[in-house]
Design a protein around this motif. Structure first.
Motif, PDB file in Angstrom:
ATOM      1  N   THR A  40       0.859  -1.196   0.000  1.00  0.00           N
ATOM      2  CA  THR A  40       0.000   0.000   0.000  1.00  0.00           C
ATOM      3  C   THR A  40       0.883   1.230   0.000  1.00  0.00           C
ATOM      4  N   ASP A  41       0.258   2.369  -0.198  1.00  0.00           N
ATOM      5  CA  ASP A  41       0.982   3.624   0.001  1.00  0.00           C
ATOM      6  C   ASP A  41       0.068   4.588   0.746  1.00  0.00           C
ATOM      7  N   CYS A  42      -0.918   5.189   0.036  1.00  0.00           N
ATOM      8  CA  CYS A  42      -1.750   6.219   0.675  1.00  0.00           C
ATOM      9  C   CYS A  42      -2.753   5.650   1.683  1.00  0.00           C
ATOM     10  N   ARG A  43      -3.238   4.469   1.422  1.00  0.00           N
ATOM     11  CA  ARG A  43      -4.303   3.808   2.213  1.00  0.00           C
ATOM     12  C   ARG A  43      -5.551   4.670   2.305  1.00  0.00           C
ATOM     13  N   GLU A  44      -5.749   5.537   1.308  1.00  0.00           N
ATOM     14  CA  GLU A  44      -6.925   6.417   1.284  1.00  0.00           C
ATOM     15  C   GLU A  44      -7.695   6.276  -0.014  1.00  0.00           C
ATOM     16  N   GLY A  45      -7.343   5.298  -0.836  1.00  0.00           N
ATOM     17  CA  GLY A  45      -8.033   5.145  -2.115  1.00  0.00           C
ATOM     18  C   GLY A  45      -7.601   6.168  -3.140  1.00  0.00           C
ATOM     19  N   ALA A  46      -6.379   6.711  -3.003  1.00  0.00           N
ATOM     20  CA  ALA A  46      -5.944   7.784  -3.908  1.00  0.00           C
ATOM     21  C   ALA A  46      -4.847   7.376  -4.880  1.00  0.00           C
ATOM     22  N   CYS A  47      -4.059   6.353  -4.561  1.00  0.00           N
ATOM     23  CA  CYS A  47      -2.871   6.092  -5.386  1.00  0.00           C
ATOM     24  C   CYS A  47      -2.983   4.848  -6.276  1.00  0.00           C
ATOM     25  N   GLY A  48      -3.755   3.866  -5.882  1.00  0.00           N
ATOM     26  CA  GLY A  48      -3.916   2.652  -6.693  1.00  0.00           C
ATOM     27  C   GLY A  48      -2.857   1.588  -6.471  1.00  0.00           C
ATOM     28  N   VAL A  49      -1.916   1.842  -5.569  1.00  0.00           N
ATOM     29  CA  VAL A  49      -0.831   0.872  -5.339  1.00  0.00           C
ATOM     30  C   VAL A  49      -1.366  -0.478  -4.849  1.00  0.00           C
ATOM     31  N   CYS A  50      -2.473  -0.469  -4.132  1.00  0.00           N
ATOM     32  CA  CYS A  50      -2.983  -1.698  -3.491  1.00  0.00           C
ATOM     33  C   CYS A  50      -3.936  -2.485  -4.393  1.00  0.00           C
ATOM     34  N   LYS A  51      -3.965  -2.143  -5.688  1.00  0.00           N
ATOM     35  CA  LYS A  51      -4.957  -2.745  -6.607  1.00  0.00           C
ATOM     36  C   LYS A  51      -4.814  -4.264  -6.711  1.00  0.00           C
ATOM     37  N   SER A  81      -7.433  -2.881  -2.279  1.00  0.00           N
ATOM     38  CA  SER A  81      -7.482  -3.662  -1.038  1.00  0.00           C
ATOM     39  C   SER A  81      -7.472  -2.779   0.208  1.00  0.00           C
ATOM     40  N   CYS A  82      -7.061  -1.520   0.081  1.00  0.00           N
ATOM     41  CA  CYS A  82      -7.089  -0.640   1.258  1.00  0.00           C
ATOM     42  C   CYS A  82      -8.489  -0.093   1.513  1.00  0.00           C
ATOM     43  N   GLN A  83      -9.401  -0.258   0.563  1.00  0.00           N
ATOM     44  CA  GLN A  83     -10.762   0.281   0.701  1.00  0.00           C
ATOM     45  C   GLN A  83     -11.839  -0.796   0.721  1.00  0.00           C
TER      46      GLN A  83
HETATM   47 FE1  FES Z   1      -3.406   3.977  -2.201  1.00  0.00          FE
HETATM   48 FE2  FES Z   1      -4.909   1.807  -1.649  1.00  0.00          FE
HETATM   49  S1  FES Z   1      -2.939   2.281  -0.954  1.00  0.00           S
HETATM   50  S2  FES Z   1      -5.304   3.391  -3.065  1.00  0.00           S
END
Ligand code: FES
Length: 338
Positions: A40-51, A81-83
């Motif tokens: 993950t990175d942002c864990r706010e649904g903003a970056c897409g890293v956790c897709k 996955s963070c959302q």
């Molecule tokens: Fe950034 Fe999930 S960690 S969207």
């Protein structure tokens, strides 16, 4: 009342991990509780890293931006996955090997070893450290911070992961922003910069034969350079086609370095707005994709890095030419300065 669901995570290397999740927690939180730290990175649904790709089950997608998960991706079955919260048992496929998760997150102190302009509003920043070298995969990024001046900002390595001593980054200077202002106005050789990472699922996969296509926009060239550095160390590097674009000729950097790799790298450039001296292609870098004669049988993988509209257009162009989405790896460079 919360019900428990079984979550199965399948990774690129075939490894799987299973844990339970309540409907109140996200997949990321449930994984963490079971001892698995998903990317993950942002864990706010903003970056897409956790897709991840949802291959089975029903879930609540949660809140996220279009940049993190496009409408197309949502329709195809991708989730963040963070959302995401499970409404049933889930099977999720992640586009990176589980072994990537075993790496240790490192935070080290570095100092500025070099800082130089390389193009209009682009600087090359080299950091060095006396700490244990940070290991990373070519294409990954770290968060840089400067005490009291810059909170974590994400930048991709441009140097070879095989020579991790001096760490190289290319930073686009924005009109205003903490990192841009610091680099432009105050940073000097010897200043301390903290690095945390590495992060990211955008990294060079093991070569499986065949040609590679790399498409970069602006400073999206940085992780591509790191991948090329890694490839040049192998005995017989695969042929790589680099398509590289910028807004105007003055923003292009690294062209000499690209030419110096040798015959196995071919480069084509495009700029949105040319000038009197520019004799190359005028248009978007994604226009170059349509001009390529791509053979699905010999093209192994495509790597895309740049602004979100470039990534979306490039992915559409490549899938339109018949390339499977599973062979396209992408990193969206989002403006993160405030
Ligand atoms: Fe950034 Fe999930 S960690 S969207």
């Amino acid at each position: 009342m919360s019900s428990k669901h079984h979550i199965t995570c399948v990774f690129e290397d075939g490894a799987t991990s299973q844990f339970t999740s309540s409907s109140f927690e996200t997949v990321y939180q449930a994984a963490l509780r079971s001892g698995l730290t998903l990317e993950t990175d942002c864990r706010e649904g903003a970056c897409g890293v956790c897709k991840a790709y949802l291959s089975d089950g029903d879930c609540d997608l949660g809140d996220f931006s279009d940049e993190a998960l496009t409408e197309d991706e949502e329709e195809q079955g991708y989730v963040l996955s963070c959302q995401t919260r499970a409404r049933s048992d889930l099977v999720l496929q992640f586009g990176y090997p589980m072994s990537l998760l075993n790496k240790e997150m490192v935070r080290i102190a570095t100092r500025v070893a070099a800082l130089e302009p390389v193009a209009d509003n682009v600087v090359r920043l080299v950091l060095e450290s006396d700490a244990e070298p940070l290991t990373f995969l070519p294409g990954q990024y770290v968060n840089l911070s400067v005490a009291g001046q810059v909170d974590g900002r994400s930048y991709s390595f441009a140097n070879s992961p095989l020579r991790p001593g001096a760490m190289e980054f290319f930073v686009r200077l924005l009109d205003s922003g903490a990192m841009s202002d610091w680099l432009r106005d105050r940073a000097t050789v010897g200043d301390e910069v903290h690095i945390e990472g590495p992060y990211g699922q955008f990294f060079l996969r093991a070569p499986r034969g065949g040609e590679l296509l790399m498409v970069a926009g602006g400073t999206g060239l940085a992780p591509i350079l790191s991948m090329l550095e890694k490839l040049r160390a192998v005995d017989a590097p695969p042929p790589v086609r680099v398509l590289y674009g910028a807004n105007h000729p003055g923003e292009l950097f690294g062209l000499e370095r690209l030419r110096d790799y040798g015959d196995w790298v071919t480069v084509e450039t495009a700029v949105v707005t040319g000038d009197e001296a520019w004799t190359g292609k005028v248009g978007f870098v994604t226009d170059l994709i349509a001009e390529q004669r791509l053979d699905d049988a010999t093209l192994a993988d495509a790597y895309l890095c740049g602004p979100p509209p470039m990534i979306d257009a490039a992915r559409q162009a490549l899938t339109g030419l018949g390339l499977s989405d599973s062979r396209i790896f992408a990193e969206k460079f989002l403006p993160s300065e405030k």
